[in-house]
Design an enzyme around this catalytic site. Structure first.
Site, mmCIF file in Angstrom:
data_model
loop_
_atom_site.group_PDB
_atom_site.id
_atom_site.type_symbol
_atom_site.label_atom_id
_atom_site.label_comp_id
_atom_site.label_asym_id
_atom_site.label_seq_id
_atom_site.Cartn_x
_atom_site.Cartn_y
_atom_site.Cartn_z
ATOM 1 N N HIS A 149 -57.872 -38.084 -48.199
ATOM 2 C CA HIS A 149 -58.877 -36.767 -48.004
ATOM 3 C C HIS A 149 -58.764 -35.866 -49.355
ATOM 4 O O HIS A 149 -58.337 -34.644 -49.273
ATOM 5 C CB HIS A 149 -58.277 -36.000 -46.721
ATOM 6 C CG HIS A 149 -59.609 -35.105 -46.185
ATOM 7 N ND1 HIS A 149 -59.921 -35.002 -44.995
ATOM 8 C CD2 HIS A 149 -60.383 -34.335 -46.884
ATOM 9 C CE1 HIS A 149 -60.946 -33.912 -44.785
ATOM 10 N NE2 HIS A 149 -61.176 -33.531 -45.990
ATOM 11 N N ARG A 209 -66.787 -37.330 -42.892
ATOM 12 C CA ARG A 209 -65.510 -36.953 -41.776
ATOM 13 C C ARG A 209 -65.141 -38.515 -41.222
ATOM 14 O O ARG A 209 -66.113 -39.363 -40.951
ATOM 15 C CB ARG A 209 -65.931 -36.092 -40.632
ATOM 16 C CG ARG A 209 -65.974 -34.830 -41.168
ATOM 17 C CD ARG A 209 -64.478 -34.163 -41.625
ATOM 18 N NE ARG A 209 -64.571 -32.844 -41.687
ATOM 19 C CZ ARG A 209 -64.303 -32.431 -43.143
ATOM 20 N NH1 ARG A 209 -64.357 -33.143 -44.122
ATOM 21 N NH2 ARG A 209 -64.129 -31.000 -43.387
HETATM 22 P P1 NDP Z 1 -74.645 -29.294 -46.093
HETATM 23 O O1 NDP Z 1 -74.574 -28.627 -44.753
HETATM 24 O O2 NDP Z 1 -75.059 -28.751 -47.471
HETATM 25 O O3 NDP Z 1 -75.268 -30.868 -45.871
HETATM 26 C C1 NDP Z 1 -75.167 -31.472 -44.838
HETATM 27 C C2 NDP Z 1 -76.483 -32.474 -44.726
HETATM 28 O O4 NDP Z 1 -76.249 -33.454 -43.761
HETATM 29 C C3 NDP Z 1 -77.889 -31.936 -44.654
HETATM 30 O O5 NDP Z 1 -78.593 -32.539 -45.460
HETATM 31 C C4 NDP Z 1 -78.159 -32.001 -43.379
HETATM 32 O O6 NDP Z 1 -79.611 -32.225 -42.963
HETATM 33 C C5 NDP Z 1 -77.641 -33.418 -43.042
HETATM 34 N N1 NDP Z 1 -77.007 -33.781 -41.558
HETATM 35 C C6 NDP Z 1 -76.590 -32.862 -40.685
HETATM 36 N N2 NDP Z 1 -76.906 -33.551 -39.355
HETATM 37 C C7 NDP Z 1 -77.468 -34.576 -39.551
HETATM 38 C C8 NDP Z 1 -78.129 -35.701 -38.892
HETATM 39 N N3 NDP Z 1 -77.802 -35.291 -37.319
HETATM 40 N N4 NDP Z 1 -78.834 -36.352 -39.032
HETATM 41 C C9 NDP Z 1 -79.442 -36.433 -40.474
HETATM 42 N N5 NDP Z 1 -78.675 -35.782 -41.413
HETATM 43 C C10 NDP Z 1 -77.892 -34.597 -40.998
HETATM 44 O O7 NDP Z 1 -72.939 -29.876 -46.409
HETATM 45 P P2 NDP Z 1 -72.257 -30.246 -47.640
HETATM 46 O O8 NDP Z 1 -73.081 -31.172 -48.486
HETATM 47 O O9 NDP Z 1 -71.822 -28.995 -48.107
HETATM 48 O O10 NDP Z 1 -71.120 -31.166 -47.147
HETATM 49 C C11 NDP Z 1 -71.155 -32.165 -46.310
HETATM 50 C C12 NDP Z 1 -70.062 -32.473 -45.639
HETATM 51 O O11 NDP Z 1 -68.864 -33.017 -46.676
HETATM 52 C C13 NDP Z 1 -69.156 -31.400 -45.118
HETATM 53 O O12 NDP Z 1 -69.539 -31.022 -43.526
HETATM 54 C C14 NDP Z 1 -67.612 -32.228 -44.894
HETATM 55 O O13 NDP Z 1 -67.895 -32.934 -43.460
HETATM 56 C C15 NDP Z 1 -67.752 -33.190 -46.182
HETATM 57 N N6 NDP Z 1 -66.708 -32.896 -47.019
HETATM 58 C C16 NDP Z 1 -65.844 -33.607 -47.341
HETATM 59 C C17 NDP Z 1 -64.832 -33.387 -48.214
HETATM 60 C C18 NDP Z 1 -63.861 -34.398 -48.485
HETATM 61 O O14 NDP Z 1 -62.673 -33.785 -49.480
HETATM 62 N N7 NDP Z 1 -63.691 -35.707 -48.197
HETATM 63 C C19 NDP Z 1 -64.935 -32.142 -49.043
HETATM 64 C C20 NDP Z 1 -65.971 -31.257 -48.488
HETATM 65 C C21 NDP Z 1 -66.952 -31.515 -47.587
HETATM 66 P P3 NDP Z 1 -80.695 -31.003 -43.090
HETATM 67 O O15 NDP Z 1 -80.799 -30.760 -44.826
HETATM 68 O O16 NDP Z 1 -81.607 -31.319 -42.421
HETATM 69 O O17 NDP Z 1 -79.804 -29.581 -42.478
HETATM 70 C C1 OXD Z 2 -63.755 -29.837 -46.595
HETATM 71 C C2 OXD Z 2 -62.875 -30.788 -46.676
HETATM 72 O O1 OXD Z 2 -64.757 -29.928 -45.643
HETATM 73 O O2 OXD Z 2 -62.072 -30.661 -47.793
HETATM 74 O O3 OXD Z 2 -63.843 -28.812 -47.292
HETATM 75 O O4 OXD Z 2 -63.006 -31.789 -46.208
#
Ligand code: NDP
Ligand code: OXD
Length: 309
Positions: free
Chosen positions: A272, A224
């Site tokens: 994005h 993000r």
């Molecule tokens: P997940 O919930 O599967 O993974 C999130 C990861 O981030 C986990 O490993 C989690 O740790 C870690 N995390 C969260 N908070 C912290 C922290 N404070 N310190 C360290 N690690 C942290 O999410 P996804 O992989 O499905 O998606 C991740 C993000 O990708 C979404 O939230 C979104 O913002 C972004 N995204 C962007 C898109 C785009 O088109 N640009 C499309 C889709 C998603 P833990 O394993 O310990 O829970």
């Molecule tokens: C999502 C994105 O979070 O598209 O799915 O950013």
């Protein structure tokens, strides 16, 4: 009993025929035509306007039409007692990995430099490391981070991951917490953010983080925009502490026309699109969430509003 659908007009046009065909017995309300708010049980949403969800007195379930839920949780009035399920679509995960692999390869193979050389008509070889000599650190080693990590590893990169809680992921060095962040930043020449936006991750890619990275390192941000302190990135590129950045997400989207990132020679901008929601595949997860909810089964991919993702 009705299902509210609220996303961008373009996405709504794609969802509408699929939802009507997949759930013929259901009544749908496509925003902005909400009708009787008390009749809405379920809300399928992407970045709903503030107050929308709080105004639905009989709402039972929120299904996020994206993987990230910061656009829902940012609304201080959102109904915290209503369960939220987020989208986890394997096709979207594949798309994210394509984006990450593509951008990491560009940075690794010095594409920005060679494009500049091409424009200048300059034939000059640059010293090139092998992938196995390049460490990629993935911040956010969850669904998308691990998939991207596996694909980068197949190419030969030395990949490590950072998460909030301790994780054992076979084949990867993993880190967590503050000490883990220092370790992964200190050793990664390319740092990829696939973190959700939370109180803890906002501004995590800042001057302090860049100073910890090896000189000349690069970043990829597909998590993000608010995870990156944009002014700090410009300073780090100016000083040479960082050598490049591939960015898919920004503080303000669309990126304003006069933003310095647009024409920066060391920054790659995409609007994005790293992993867009594809209604044709995502609809199965939406249907499953509603089915599980109605059957009283545990909900997959449930969001913890306290944790923020
Ligand atoms: P997940 O919930 O599967 O993974 C999130 C990861 O981030 C986990 O490993 C989690 O740790 C870690 N995390 C969260 N908070 C912290 C922290 N404070 N310190 C360290 N690690 C942290 O999410 P996804 O992989 O499905 O998606 C991740 C993000 O990708 C979404 O939230 C979104 O913002 C972004 N995204 C962007 C898109 C785009 O088109 N640009 C499309 C889709 C998603 P833990 O394993 O310990 O829970
Ligand atoms: C999502 C994105 O979070 O598209 O799915 O950013």
């Amino acid at each position: 009993m009705a299902i509210l659908v609220r996303t961008t007009p373009a996405a709504q046009a794609r969802w509408r025929p699929l939802l009507l065909a997949a759930m013929p017995g259901r009544e749908f309300r496509f925003s902005p035509e909400l009708g009787d708010l008390a009749a809405i049980d379920y809300a399928l949403v992407w970045q709903p306007e503030r107050g929308l969800l709080a105004g639905l007195p009989n709402l039972k379930l929120i299904v996020s039409l994206g993987a990230g839920v910061d656009g829902i949780l940012a609304d201080p009035s959102f109904p915290r007692q209503v369960p939220i399920v987020r989208l986890v679509d394997p096709y979207m995960t594949d798309a994210m990995s394509e984006y990450v692999v593509f951008q990491v390869l560009r940075l690794h193979r010095q594409d920005l430099d060679y494009l500049a050389q091409q424009r200048a008509g300059e034939w000059r070889e640059r010293p090139q490391k092998n992938a196995c000599e390049r460490r990629v650190g993935i911040l956010g080693f969850g669904t998308m981070g691990q998939d991207a990590g596996r694909k980068l590893k197949t190419i030969g990169f030395d990949v490590s991951g950072w998460s909030r809680s301790p994780r054992t992921v076979p084949g990867f060095e993993t880190h967590h917490g503050d000490a883990g962040l220092a370790a992964i930043l200190g050793t990664s020449e390319i740092v990829v953010s696939l973190l959700p936006l939370t109180r803890e991750t906002e501004g995590i890619l800042d001057a302090e983080a860049f100073a910890r990275m090896p000189r000349g390192a690069a970043i990829v941000n597909a998590g993000r925009g608010r995870q990156l302190v944009e002014a700090d990135l410009l300073d780090a590129l100016e000083s040479g502490q960082l050598s490049g950045a591939a960015l898919d997400v920004f503080h303000d989207e669309p990126l304003p026309p006069n933003h310095p990132f647009w024409h920066h020679p060391r920054i790659v901008v995409t609007p994005h699109v790293a992993a867009e929601t594809h209604p044709a595949t995502a609809i199965a997860m939406v249907e499953a969430a509603i089915r599980d909810f109605e059957a009283g089964r545990p909900l997959a991919n449930r969001v913890d509003p306290e944790r923020g993702y």
